[in-house]
Design an enzyme around this catalytic site. Structure first.
Site: not given
Ligand code: MLT
Length: 200
Positions: A102, A152, A183
């Site tokens: 992520s 996702d 996700h």
């Molecule tokens: C991010 O901010 O990098 C993406 O939205 C993934 C997350 O939730 O961290």
């Protein structure tokens, strides 16, 4: 940067750079490293940014909307940290494979988008496209695994395909692996990444 370094049994193996998701820390992905390559050195880093007390690797303005200036700054900071860590711990700077989930996958992709030699390859679990409209370096010889979810909501299937195309447009070798999930990071996806690692 706050981190853990574990020297591996086999110095010819890549160093696995572990990059956690939002709200995680440097302990989270250690079991993944064990699964991928139990003989490799591990450098696991904690993101330097806090969002309501949750560690991240760069700021965001909203869910999925990145603070581009901070992303560029933090990408440079992480790249420089890798230079320092390689020297301090004596591992091969040119043989680092990132394993990110992520937000951690997003900064790993950003390293490759901004610096030709930052990483040898990357396992990206549920990444987004870190930046658009920039010239990417030639990534010939680099390999990327993208783990994506058909449901996702954060990293949509279209965005996963877009990231694959962007990497391929600059000659990286990409495997896009799908799970019929959202996700979350599943055991099957980690196994698929470990399989990819062994074959690459
Ligand atoms: C991010 O901010 O990098 C993406 O939205 C993934 C997350 O939730 O961290």
């Amino acid at each position: 940067m706050k981190h853990i370094f574990q020297k591996g049994k086999n110095p010819s193996k890549p160093t696995l750079l572990l990059l956690h998701g939002t709200g995680g820390n440097e302990l989270d992905l250690l079991p993944l490293a064990e699964r991928i390559d139990g003989e490799a050195s591990v450098l696991s880093v904690r993101g330097n940014v806090l969002e309501n007390g949750m560690p991240r690797f760069f700021r965001r303005l909203a869910e999925g909307v990145f603070d581009e200036e901070d992303l560029i700054f933090r990408t440079k900071e992480l790249n420089e940290f890798l230079n320092e860590a390689a020297e301090k711990y004596g591992f091969d700077r040119d043989n680092i494979i990132a394993v990110g989930y992520s937000n951690g996958a997003n900064i790993a992709a950003s390293l490759m988008f901004h610096y030709q030699d930052a990483l040898k390859g990357a396992i990206l679990h549920h990444p987004m496209v870190p930046r658009r409209g920039i010239d990417l370096p030639d990534l010939s010889g680099k390999s990327v695994f993208i783990g994506a979810g058909t449901n996702d909501p954060i990293c949509t299937p279209q965005e996963s395909e877009e990231l694959k195309s962007l990497f391929e447009s600059v000659n990286a070798k990409v495997e896009l692996h799908w799970e019929n999930r959202g996700h979350q990071l599943t055991f099957d996806e980690v196994n698929a990444a470990a399989h990819w690692y062994r074959n690459n």
